[in-house]
Design a protein around this motif. Structure first.
Motif, PDB file in Angstrom:
ATOM      1  N   VAL A   1       0.859  -1.182   0.000  1.00  0.00           N
ATOM      2  CA  VAL A   1       0.000   0.000   0.000  1.00  0.00           C
ATOM      3  C   VAL A   1       0.898   1.235   0.000  1.00  0.00           C
ATOM      4  O   VAL A   1       1.571   1.530   0.992  1.00  0.00           O
ATOM      5  CB  VAL A   1      -0.942   0.017   1.211  1.00  0.00           C
ATOM      6  CG1 VAL A   1      -1.866   1.235   1.132  1.00  0.00           C
ATOM      7  CG2 VAL A   1      -1.769  -1.275   1.249  1.00  0.00           C
ATOM      8  N   HIS A   2       0.908   1.917  -1.117  1.00  0.00           N
ATOM      9  CA  HIS A   2       1.736   3.105  -1.281  1.00  0.00           C
ATOM     10  C   HIS A   2       0.935   4.355  -0.938  1.00  0.00           C
ATOM     11  O   HIS A   2      -0.306   4.324  -0.866  1.00  0.00           O
ATOM     12  CB  HIS A   2       2.237   3.212  -2.729  1.00  0.00           C
ATOM     13  CG  HIS A   2       2.940   1.988  -3.210  1.00  0.00           C
ATOM     14  ND1 HIS A   2       4.260   1.721  -2.923  1.00  0.00           N
ATOM     15  CD2 HIS A   2       2.499   0.941  -3.963  1.00  0.00           C
ATOM     16  CE1 HIS A   2       4.610   0.569  -3.497  1.00  0.00           C
ATOM     17  NE2 HIS A   2       3.555   0.067  -4.132  1.00  0.00           N
ATOM     18  N   GLY A   3       1.644   5.438  -0.776  1.00  0.00           N
ATOM     19  CA  GLY A   3       0.988   6.732  -0.657  1.00  0.00           C
ATOM     20  C   GLY A   3       0.670   7.262  -2.039  1.00  0.00           C
ATOM     21  O   GLY A   3       0.312   6.511  -2.953  1.00  0.00           O
ATOM     22  N   HIS A   4       0.840   8.563  -2.233  1.00  0.00           N
ATOM     23  CA  HIS A   4       0.582   9.173  -3.538  1.00  0.00           C
ATOM     24  C   HIS A   4       1.793   8.933  -4.441  1.00  0.00           C
ATOM     25  O   HIS A   4       2.800   9.636  -4.359  1.00  0.00           O
ATOM     26  CB  HIS A   4       0.313  10.672  -3.378  1.00  0.00           C
ATOM     27  CG  HIS A   4      -1.026  10.978  -2.789  1.00  0.00           C
ATOM     28  ND1 HIS A   4      -2.133  11.268  -3.561  1.00  0.00           N
ATOM     29  CD2 HIS A   4      -1.455  11.010  -1.493  1.00  0.00           C
ATOM     30  CE1 HIS A   4      -3.180  11.484  -2.785  1.00  0.00           C
ATOM     31  NE2 HIS A   4      -2.793  11.339  -1.519  1.00  0.00           N
TER      32      HIS A   4
ATOM     33  N   PHE B   1       6.518   5.661  -2.012  1.00  0.00           N
ATOM     34  CA  PHE B   1       6.466   4.208  -1.960  1.00  0.00           C
ATOM     35  C   PHE B   1       6.070   3.736  -0.566  1.00  0.00           C
ATOM     36  O   PHE B   1       6.237   4.435   0.433  1.00  0.00           O
ATOM     37  CB  PHE B   1       7.827   3.612  -2.327  1.00  0.00           C
ATOM     38  CG  PHE B   1       8.214   3.807  -3.773  1.00  0.00           C
ATOM     39  CD1 PHE B   1       7.386   3.393  -4.791  1.00  0.00           C
ATOM     40  CD2 PHE B   1       9.424   4.400  -4.101  1.00  0.00           C
ATOM     41  CE1 PHE B   1       7.742   3.560  -6.120  1.00  0.00           C
ATOM     42  CE2 PHE B   1       9.793   4.585  -5.420  1.00  0.00           C
ATOM     43  CZ  PHE B   1       8.940   4.167  -6.433  1.00  0.00           C
ATOM     44  N   ALA B   2       5.552   2.510  -0.506  1.00  0.00           N
ATOM     45  CA  ALA B   2       5.144   1.921   0.767  1.00  0.00           C
ATOM     46  C   ALA B   2       6.313   1.901   1.739  1.00  0.00           C
ATOM     47  O   ALA B   2       7.453   1.596   1.368  1.00  0.00           O
ATOM     48  CB  ALA B   2       4.623   0.497   0.529  1.00  0.00           C
ATOM     49  N   GLY B   3       6.042   2.233   2.975  1.00  0.00           N
ATOM     50  CA  GLY B   3       7.067   2.226   3.993  1.00  0.00           C
ATOM     51  C   GLY B   3       8.063   3.350   3.886  1.00  0.00           C
ATOM     52  O   GLY B   3       9.108   3.328   4.547  1.00  0.00           O
ATOM     53  N   GLY B   4       7.774   4.334   3.058  1.00  0.00           N
ATOM     54  CA  GLY B   4       8.688   5.462   2.898  1.00  0.00           C
ATOM     55  C   GLY B   4       9.968   5.130   2.158  1.00  0.00           C
ATOM     56  O   GLY B   4      10.954   5.878   2.238  1.00  0.00           O
ATOM     57  N   GLN B   5       9.979   4.027   1.406  1.00  0.00           N
ATOM     58  CA  GLN B   5      11.185   3.632   0.686  1.00  0.00           C
ATOM     59  C   GLN B   5      11.555   4.673  -0.371  1.00  0.00           C
ATOM     60  O   GLN B   5      10.696   5.281  -0.992  1.00  0.00           O
ATOM     61  CB  GLN B   5      10.971   2.273   0.011  1.00  0.00           C
ATOM     62  CG  GLN B   5      10.596   1.148   0.953  1.00  0.00           C
ATOM     63  CD  GLN B   5      10.261  -0.123   0.201  1.00  0.00           C
ATOM     64  OE1 GLN B   5      11.122  -0.752  -0.409  1.00  0.00           O
ATOM     65  NE2 GLN B   5       8.990  -0.515   0.246  1.00  0.00           N
TER      66      GLN B   5
END
Length: 563
Positions: A359-362, A371-375
């Motif tokens: 589950v990604h952000g915008h 990206f998911a997890g702030g990657q």
């Protein structure tokens, strides 16, 4: 009854000698035509290497060029040598230097002896065949072709165009109907002798000298004139791709070739040591199998389909499709949520707990891909750089989906994001799009500040989302679509959330026990009324009366779902 082999050779002379010895060891006379373009030094070396093999002879040499009469002349010379030097043979088999026998010589000898008067040659009229490549069907027989298609392409095209403009048409000689087919034939002695001794051979030869690709029509046409029985098929496995180029076989095709049942195959890569060693072995097992093209046809069809259409969602440098002509825009289903991140606190974290997914952000936010997890990077070497992403948003999204196959991808989207991707997503059958229209106003309400600036930003976002919804509701949309106004969604948030989770993870089969935490909307109705008073009509939000937000401070699941 036996047969003889004519070999038309150009390159890989060591393999030519190897195959010629195989034929001769089986008692087969061999006539080798070596292209006159090959240096005399190489020709002399080939002759010396086969000097101890009495069954092998060398014909007069012609300088051969693709699609020209010289290839027919070479085949004629080889056939005449076989018929004159080996009066006992019942068939002549035309092969190339890139051909490889796939079965023992005795298999082919028995097969031909069982049908002594049968000619194995593909032969069909232009009206009955669809494999002609290059845009010329009947015109290859009615126009003149003095220029080489490969070596003099501009002159070739210009002369064809001139003849068309002038309305020029050659007269097809009486007594024949032009036929086409593979150049690799196996003709009976009776038919081949009749072709080579035909009283009108000079007239036919003059005509076919100016036919385009005569090696695929000369014997195919004249066999129809003289043969008593034609099997319109070749005993040689030779297949061509969508551009008319032959498939090349390598060592890893050995099992496929062995299962085919064909007696000869072309075109073999000269470096395929495993194929030459395996199929030219004297211990090769005999078989009575009939040549069966169907398993290979399925393989070739699949290869052609893969080459022309690729795999869904994979964009290769060698096969970059035209827009909207892809075989599937993306490789796997994915979900897009518009308005959910604005309405709920940590919606992504809640959704990740409900379903197995990334589950990604915008992903298309102005600053960076969230990206998911702030990657900072993701599978497939994707960077979170907005500049790289926006260079080709479609490639960014398709790469993300392709490299994450097996894991559902979900991301947030909204009118604040880069909008270039919206048409692509809307027309992608793999996309599941859920929209709470008008939810973009919630961050404006919570931010506070200068109301004039808020109204200006609201107008901009309203316009962007309006255009986006028009795209989603167009007749071209293929994505699975759910749209709620903000007011409708807030009346019963549990039901649409349950439907979304069930669609993404149908095997879950259990009701939601928690909902995501909704942001505090106290005073939201008054904020909307103030926007209306300033002249903005936020129709996308729906009918949201003043005071309605009092009902939204603690959204709960329906009683039936509290288990």
């Amino acid at each position: 009854m036996s047969f003889g082999v004519v070999m038309i050779c150009h390159t890989a002379l060591d393999r030519v000698a190897q195959v010629a010895r195989f034929w001769a060891a089986g008692g087969v006379p061999v006539a080798i035509h070596l292209d006159a373009a090959v240096p005399d030094v190489a020709f002399d070396a080939l002759r010396r290497s086969l000097a101890d093999v009495d069954a092998v002879g060398f014909t007069r040499r012609y300088r051969c060029a693709w699609g020209t009469w010289s290839l027919v002349a070479a085949a004629q010379a080889g056939a005449e040598m076989i018929l004159s030097r080996a009066p006992h043979v019942g068939h002549a088999y035309l092969t190339s230097g890139a051909c490889l026998p796939l079965r023992p010589v005795a298999d082919l000898a028995d097969y031909l002896a069982a049908c002594p008067d049968t000619d194995f040659i593909e032969s069909a009229t232009t009206a009955d065949t669809e494999w002609t490549i290059g845009g010329l069907d009947i015109e290859r027989f009615t126009l003149r072709f003095p220029f080489g298609w490969k070596t003099q392409r501009r002159l070739f095209d210009a002369y064809v165009d001139l003849q068309r403009r002038l309305g020029f048409r050659r007269r097809i000689p009486s007594g024949i109907t032009p036929h086409l087919g593979s150049q690799w034939w196996c003709l009976s002695r009776k038919t081949l002798s009749a072709i080579l001794t035909d009283p009108d051979r000079g007239r036919y030869d003059r005509y076919f000298r100016r036919v385009w690709i005569p090696d695929e029509s000369y014997f195919q046409t004249l066999a129809r004139r003289h043969s008593d029985r034609i099997e319109s098929r070749s005993l040689t496995l030779a297949r061509f791709d969508a551009l008319g180029k032959p498939y090349v076989f390598y060592d890893d095709h050995q099992k496929v070739l062995r299962r085919s049942g064909f007696f000869v195959a072309r075109k073999i890569w000269p470096g395929a040591e495993g194929l030459y060693r395996g199929f030219l072995s004297p211990d090769l097992e005999r078989s009575r199998a009939e040549p069966d093209p169907m398993p290979l046809e399925r393989l070739f069809r699949a290869a052609t389909e893969r080459r022309l259409r690729g795999r869904p969602g994979l964009y290769m440098q060698s096969r970059l499709p035209r827009r909207d002509r892809e075989q599937g825009k993306t490789a796997a289903p994915y979900s897009v949520f518009q308005g959910f991140g604005e309405l709920f606190e940590d919606f992504g974290g809640w959704l990740a707990q409900q379903i197995p997914a990334d589950v990604h952000g915008h992903l298309f936010a102005p600053g960076r891909a969230e990206f998911a997890g702030g990657q900072r990077g993701f599978r497939g070497g994707l960077s979170d750089s907005a500049r790289l992403r926006d260079y080709d948003p479609r490639a960014f999204l398709t790469s993300l989906i392709w490299n994450s196959r097996g894991t559902r991808q979900c991301f947030l989207f909204g009118p604040r994001d880069a909008q270039e991707i919206n048409w692509f997503i809307a027309t992608d059958p793999q996309a599941q799009i859920s929209v709470i229209s008008g939810a973009w106003v919630v961050p404006l309400f919570r931010a506070g500040g200068d109301f004039a600036a808020i109204r200006q930003e609201a107008t901009r976002l309203h316009r962007i989302e309006t255009r986006h919804l028009e795209i989603l509701r167009s007749v071209h949309t293929q994505a699975r679509l759910r749209i709620w106004t903000l007011a409708d969604f807030l009346d019963d948030p549990a039901t649409p959330l349950q439907a979304i989770v069930d669609e993404i993870s149908p095997r879950r089969q259990q009701p939601l026990t928690t909902l995501p935490q909704m942001v505090d909307l106290t005073g939201f109705g008054g904020f909307l009324q103030k926007l209306r008073n300033q002249g903005l009509q936020p129709r996308l939000i729906g009918n949201f009366p003043i005071g309605h937000e009092a009902m939204l401070r603690g959204p709960v699941l329906p009683a039936a779902r509290n288990t």
